[in-house]
Write an enzyme that holds these catalytic residues in place. Structure first.
Site, PDB file in Angstrom:
ATOM      1  N   GLN A 250     -20.330 -71.282 -45.873  1.00  0.00           N
ATOM      2  CA  GLN A 250     -21.242 -70.502 -46.752  1.00  0.00           C
ATOM      3  C   GLN A 250     -22.561 -70.393 -46.400  1.00  0.00           C
ATOM      4  O   GLN A 250     -23.346 -69.397 -46.703  1.00  0.00           O
ATOM      5  CB  GLN A 250     -21.007 -71.276 -48.248  1.00  0.00           C
ATOM      6  CG  GLN A 250     -19.681 -71.235 -48.820  1.00  0.00           C
ATOM      7  CD  GLN A 250     -19.175 -69.765 -48.660  1.00  0.00           C
ATOM      8  OE1 GLN A 250     -19.706 -69.162 -49.613  1.00  0.00           O
ATOM      9  NE2 GLN A 250     -18.102 -69.499 -48.158  1.00  0.00           N
ATOM     10  N   HIS A 253     -23.540 -67.002 -44.684  1.00  0.00           N
ATOM     11  CA  HIS A 253     -23.947 -65.605 -45.482  1.00  0.00           C
ATOM     12  C   HIS A 253     -25.482 -65.278 -45.105  1.00  0.00           C
ATOM     13  O   HIS A 253     -25.670 -64.105 -45.128  1.00  0.00           O
ATOM     14  CB  HIS A 253     -23.765 -66.005 -46.914  1.00  0.00           C
ATOM     15  CG  HIS A 253     -22.496 -65.786 -47.338  1.00  0.00           C
ATOM     16  ND1 HIS A 253     -22.067 -64.578 -47.785  1.00  0.00           N
ATOM     17  CD2 HIS A 253     -21.539 -66.487 -47.729  1.00  0.00           C
ATOM     18  CE1 HIS A 253     -20.916 -64.345 -48.223  1.00  0.00           C
ATOM     19  NE2 HIS A 253     -20.488 -65.816 -48.131  1.00  0.00           N
ATOM     20  N   GLU A 318     -23.427 -71.615 -57.699  1.00  0.00           N
ATOM     21  CA  GLU A 318     -22.417 -70.425 -57.627  1.00  0.00           C
ATOM     22  C   GLU A 318     -21.250 -71.008 -57.316  1.00  0.00           C
ATOM     23  O   GLU A 318     -20.282 -70.669 -57.970  1.00  0.00           O
ATOM     24  CB  GLU A 318     -23.026 -69.525 -56.416  1.00  0.00           C
ATOM     25  CG  GLU A 318     -22.259 -68.317 -56.348  1.00  0.00           C
ATOM     26  CD  GLU A 318     -22.517 -67.266 -55.108  1.00  0.00           C
ATOM     27  OE1 GLU A 318     -21.892 -66.204 -55.366  1.00  0.00           O
ATOM     28  OE2 GLU A 318     -23.186 -67.887 -54.530  1.00  0.00           O
ATOM     29  N   HIS A 319     -21.065 -71.743 -56.198  1.00  0.00           N
ATOM     30  CA  HIS A 319     -19.675 -72.107 -55.803  1.00  0.00           C
ATOM     31  C   HIS A 319     -19.826 -73.711 -55.894  1.00  0.00           C
ATOM     32  O   HIS A 319     -20.738 -74.364 -55.139  1.00  0.00           O
ATOM     33  CB  HIS A 319     -19.469 -71.700 -54.324  1.00  0.00           C
ATOM     34  CG  HIS A 319     -19.360 -70.192 -54.141  1.00  0.00           C
ATOM     35  ND1 HIS A 319     -20.478 -69.613 -53.364  1.00  0.00           N
ATOM     36  CD2 HIS A 319     -18.495 -69.336 -54.419  1.00  0.00           C
ATOM     37  CE1 HIS A 319     -20.294 -68.397 -53.227  1.00  0.00           C
ATOM     38  NE2 HIS A 319     -19.044 -68.219 -53.846  1.00  0.00           N
ATOM     39  N   ASP A 352     -13.684 -66.295 -51.829  1.00  0.00           N
ATOM     40  CA  ASP A 352     -14.095 -64.848 -51.252  1.00  0.00           C
ATOM     41  C   ASP A 352     -13.538 -63.957 -50.859  1.00  0.00           C
ATOM     42  O   ASP A 352     -13.801 -62.824 -50.986  1.00  0.00           O
ATOM     43  CB  ASP A 352     -15.248 -65.504 -50.310  1.00  0.00           C
ATOM     44  CG  ASP A 352     -16.482 -66.271 -50.417  1.00  0.00           C
ATOM     45  OD1 ASP A 352     -16.821 -66.017 -51.836  1.00  0.00           O
ATOM     46  OD2 ASP A 352     -17.107 -66.870 -49.744  1.00  0.00           O
TER      47      ASP A 352
END
Length: 432
Positions: A250, A253, A318-319, A352
């Site tokens: 992640q 990103h 978020e995650h 995702d």
């Protein structure tokens, strides 16, 4: 007590960068508002070196994109979209219209009505985020939105064929190759050639997120979005390589994507930090992921599951990926998160790209008050009422007295006229 073995960048530095983004976006949106297509074209040339005859793709141009993809790629896109579609349909079916007689002669109800038009933004500057087309366009179609337009920036000087195909397969009615703030602004404000929409959805960089924030109210948005965030909650039941892979997966990103390990094992924490260093030696996206880990990575050690829940809810990530002996403990006790990924068998990448839950999720602690994009975001729950004459007299008498308490004479008369007309009062008491 929670202990930070690694902490991130000074928040003051981030605030200064955010202020510059706000000023830049404000100027761009003012230009689009004032000059429409001309401003959009200038911005596209400036930021993307892209100025086609028309930003909207023709049917022939869309079909040409299919020719550039092999059968496996198209099949994989279709598979991912079917998973998103299936789950969105289940969510849509959970939204029921209702109608009930709450008092004799008083009928109340609500209808679930899709918004009329939506603009879906698909990021594609650094990475072509094909999956964002599934998450926005497919979900809007399941919700029943009559007009869905989609846009993505050019990739290497041209429309990215896989993004275009994904938009088309998902059911977009209009497809544009237009990126950044100019893409968001064109859809929300409208130009001579692009009719404005009622709602904007989709992730993007800091400029896209700020554009959505500034346009909120003029149009609806899905949520305020910042850089991708991930929180790994782990104990000794998982090894450090899983933790490191899921943090860096992640972090790639963007250089400002927070990646946090929260654990009750200092030994696992230390081993994970070492594993991150090892994996960065061979990871192709190490330049981005390594910068994010250096500046925004955190490692937090707690004493118990209970303390881990408290810290996790404060972070409101978020995650949240839970790799513990009892992942359901966190499902039952956590309250602030965008999406949970329970057990080491799953991971954020599944969400995702393919598994069916939506990847457009709240960031920057917004998980304290909202969930992510889902079919219900495209639907307005609108109430209505229907009243008989007899019920109008009964309700009107209550309403009249309550309006008098508040000093609302006009409101009171709305009730009183119905009490007079429908209450069968003597003629001499009727108004002239």
């Amino acid at each position: 007590m929670a202990r930070w073995l690694k902490n991130g960048i000074d928040p003051d530095l981030k605030q200064k960068a955010d202020a510059q983004v706000r000023r830049t976006v404000e100027e761009i949106l003012e230009g689009i508002d004032a000059r429409g297509d001309a401003a959009v074209r200038e911005l596209s040339e400036r930021f993307d070196k892209w100025s086609p005859q028309s930003f909207r793709l023709t049917r022939a141009e869309i079909d040409a994109c299919y020719e550039e993809l092999d059968a496996q790629a198209i099949s994989d896109i279709k598979f991912a979209q079917e998973q998103v579609r299936n789950f969105a349909r289940v969510q849509r079916d959970a939204l029921k219209d209702v109608e009930v007689e709450t008092l004799p002669g008083v009928t109340l109800g609500h209808k679930n009505v899709p918004v009329n038009s939506v603009g879906c933004y698909v990021p594609g500057g650094k990475y072509p985020l094909i999956a964002s087309a599934h998450m926005s366009v497919v979900t809007a179609r399941v919700a029943g939105v009559p007009r869905i337009i989609a846009t993505a920036p050019p990739f290497n000087g041209r429309p990215h064929p896989a993004i275009v195909v994904a938009m088309d397969l998902a059911g977009a009615h209009e497809i544009y190759t237009l990126g950044g703030v100019q893409g968001i602004g064109a859809m929300a404000i409208g130009t001579e050639t692009i009719a404005p929409v009622d709602m904007i959805v989709g992730p993007g960089n800091a400029f896209v997120a700020e554009a959505k924030r500034q346009l909120f109210g003029r149009v609806g948005i899905d949520l305020f979005a910042g850089p991708t965030e991930t929180l790994i909650i782990a104990d000794e039941s998982v090894d450090e390589d899983f933790c490191a892979a899921d943090l860096l997966g992640q972090a790639e990103h963007g250089p400002n994507s927070p990646a946090i390990l929260l654990t009750n094992s200092e030994d696992l924490a230390v081993r994970t930090m070492d594993a991150v260093k090892r994996q960065l030696d061979w990871l192709p996206t190490a330049e981005v992921a390594g910068k994010a880990w250096e500046d925004y990575g955190q490692v937090i050690v707690c004493d118990s599951y209970e303390e881990m829940v408290q810290v996790a809810d404060d972070i409101a990530s978020e995650h949240v990926q839970v790799m513990t002996r009892d992942p359901d403990y966190f499902l039952h006790n956590m309250t602030n998160y965008g999406a949970l990924f329970l057990g080491q068998e799953t991971n954020v990448s599944y969400g995702d790209k393919v598994i069916g839950t939506n990847h457009t999720l709240p960031t920057m602690k917004a998980a304290r008050y909202t969930g992510g994009l889902w079919v219900g975001k495209f639907i307005k729950t609108c109430t209505y009422q229907r009243v008989t004459r007899e019920a109008s007299v009964m309700v009107g008498e209550y309403c009249s007295r309550l309006c008098a308490l508040e000093g609302f004479a006009g409101h009171k008369e709305q009730a009183d006229i119905r009490v007079r007309r429908y209450g069968q009062q003597p003629a001499e008491k009727q108004p002239a």
